[in-house]
Design a protein around this motif. Structure first.
Motif, PDB file in Angstrom:
ATOM      1  N   GLN A 154       1.205  -0.984   0.387  1.00 28.09           N
ATOM      2  CA  GLN A 154       0.230  -0.093   0.115  1.00 28.09           C
ATOM      3  C   GLN A 154       1.072   1.776  -0.043  1.00 28.09           C
ATOM      4  N   LYS A 208     -18.212  16.132 -10.916  1.00 33.72           N
ATOM      5  CA  LYS A 208     -18.044  14.636 -10.430  1.00 33.72           C
ATOM      6  C   LYS A 208     -18.930  12.977 -10.691  1.00 33.72           C
ATOM      7  N   ILE A 238     -17.114   3.730 -10.416  1.00 35.11           N
ATOM      8  CA  ILE A 238     -16.956   4.138  -9.402  1.00 35.11           C
ATOM      9  C   ILE A 238     -17.741   5.374  -8.752  1.00 35.11           C
ATOM     10  N   PRO A 239     -17.768   5.384  -7.377  1.00 34.97           N
ATOM     11  CA  PRO A 239     -18.045   5.932  -6.498  1.00 34.97           C
ATOM     12  C   PRO A 239     -17.759   7.363  -6.193  1.00 34.97           C
ATOM     13  N   GLU A 240     -18.732   8.492  -6.885  1.00 37.85           N
ATOM     14  CA  GLU A 240     -18.915  10.122  -6.892  1.00 37.85           C
ATOM     15  C   GLU A 240     -17.505  10.669  -5.544  1.00 37.85           C
ATOM     16  N   GLU A 241     -18.033   9.780  -4.679  1.00 41.19           N
ATOM     17  CA  GLU A 241     -17.776   9.905  -3.685  1.00 41.19           C
ATOM     18  C   GLU A 241     -15.105  10.084  -3.592  1.00 41.19           C
ATOM     19  N   LYS A 242     -15.334   8.791  -4.462  1.00 44.08           N
ATOM     20  CA  LYS A 242     -14.323   8.689  -4.710  1.00 44.08           C
ATOM     21  C   LYS A 242     -13.404   8.891  -5.769  1.00 44.08           C
ATOM     22  N   LEU A 243     -13.658  10.253  -6.128  1.00 48.57           N
ATOM     23  CA  LEU A 243     -13.275  11.457  -7.094  1.00 48.57           C
ATOM     24  C   LEU A 243     -13.056  11.979  -6.366  1.00 48.57           C
ATOM     25  N   ILE A 244     -10.923  12.928  -6.795  1.00 45.06           N
ATOM     26  CA  ILE A 244     -10.224  13.663  -6.701  1.00 45.06           C
ATOM     27  C   ILE A 244     -10.597  14.612  -7.816  1.00 45.06           C
ATOM     28  N   HIS A 250      -8.331   9.226  -9.630  1.00 48.48           N
ATOM     29  CA  HIS A 250      -9.048   7.738  -9.324  1.00 48.48           C
ATOM     30  C   HIS A 250      -8.091   7.488  -9.479  1.00 48.48           C
ATOM     31  N   GLU A 251      -8.016   6.253  -8.145  1.00 49.67           N
ATOM     32  CA  GLU A 251      -6.361   5.767  -7.934  1.00 49.67           C
ATOM     33  C   GLU A 251      -7.560   4.487  -7.646  1.00 49.67           C
ATOM     34  N   MET A 252      -6.832   3.049  -8.379  1.00 43.83           N
ATOM     35  CA  MET A 252      -7.602   1.797  -8.056  1.00 43.83           C
ATOM     36  C   MET A 252      -6.855   1.019  -8.094  1.00 43.83           C
TER      37      MET A 252
END
Length: 274
Positions: free
Chosen positions: A115, A152, A167-173, A212-214
């Motif tokens: 991580q 978003k 991808i949920p909106e809240e996980k976007l920067i 978004h990173e995953m």
């Protein structure tokens, strides 16, 4: 062709035959452009230190020259704005209105790395026909027009359509908003959207870059390259291309969105904001 005056102004607006006054005034790209322009023109007379304070420019008239529709929906507008000052000097007013867009930087890493590891980061690009560029295999960062949605919300929808990812909106920067501070009310200076403008010489389009990173299974990384996506019934013929982050500067060199995303990502990393 009909003519009217913008509400509460003496600005004359000449329309084309297939466009009503109501449709123009409700078109998001026009609403944002005229609001921004009028606000910044006002700064000339309200701020004695403004470069044009002694002979401020005034918007005199707008001539709508052509429109394009997506089915019944208004898509693009080409207009000419007449802007002059008391010395009969003028500003170039040829404008192509298309409105806000969003670019999506999706960074993928194998999920078997520690991580926080900076290693083996990859960027998802799209390859698709872009007739305005004269190309059938244009490599670029995934993107979409906002069209009345939130930035978003647009990203989440476009990522699903173009990349087939949920991808949920809240996980976007939002990288552009991180890089461009919000102005305080008391601060002077022009007001423009916190976004990247790729072609200010003739187009109003502004683009926010979202990240978004995953982490994904290593085998899945290989599967994405060459995958076909997009809304085929809307003429989208999209192929995915996976490139290493350190190679984005050359793989995406023709695409302003890709270069802006890379610059923002690296700059925000150096500044400790990511």
């Amino acid at each position: 062709m009909s003519t009217f005056k913008l509400p509460d102004t003496e600005i004359s607006v000449k329309l084309v035959n297939d466009l009503s006054k109501e449709e123009l005034l409700e078109f998001p790209a026009f609403k944002n452009w005229i609001k921004t322009l009028q606000g910044n023109l006002y700064l000339q007379i309200s701020n004695p230190s403004h470069e044009f304070y002694k002979s401020p420019y005034v918007l005199r008239a707008i001539h709508i020259q052509a429109i394009d529709r997506f089915g019944e929906r208004l898509g693009f507008i080409k207009l000419a704005a007449t802007i002059t000052n008391s010395e009969r000097e003028s500003l170039l007013g040829a404008v192509f209105l298309r409105g806000a867009s969003v670019g999506m930087m999706v960074l993928l890493q194998p999920d078997n790395l520690p991580q926080g590891s900076p290693d083996e980061k990859h960027v998802l690009l799209t390859v698709q026909p872009r007739i305005p560029a004269g190309g059938l295999q244009f490599v670029e960062l995934p993107a979409g027009m906002v069209e009345g949605r939130t930035f978003k919300g647009t990203v989440a929808t476009e990522i699903k359509q173009e990349l087939d990812l949920e991808i949920p909106e809240e996980k976007l920067i939002n990288l552009t908003e991180l890089a461009i501070p919000e102005k305080k009310v008391e601060e002077l200076g022009e007001i423009t959207p916190r976004a990247m403008f790729p072609s200010t010489g003739g187009c109003d389009e502004y683009i926010q870059i979202v990240l978004h990173e995953m982490a994904v299974p290593r085998a899945q990384l290989k599967e994405w390259t060459g995958k076909l996506t997009g809304l085929r019934d809307e003429g989208e013929k999209i192929t995915l291309k996976l490139v290493k982050l350190e190679e984005l500067w050359c793989e995406g060199a023709r695409d302003a969105k890709a270069l802006a995303a890379l610059a923002l990502y690296e700059g925000l990393k150096r500044a400790g904001k990511l």
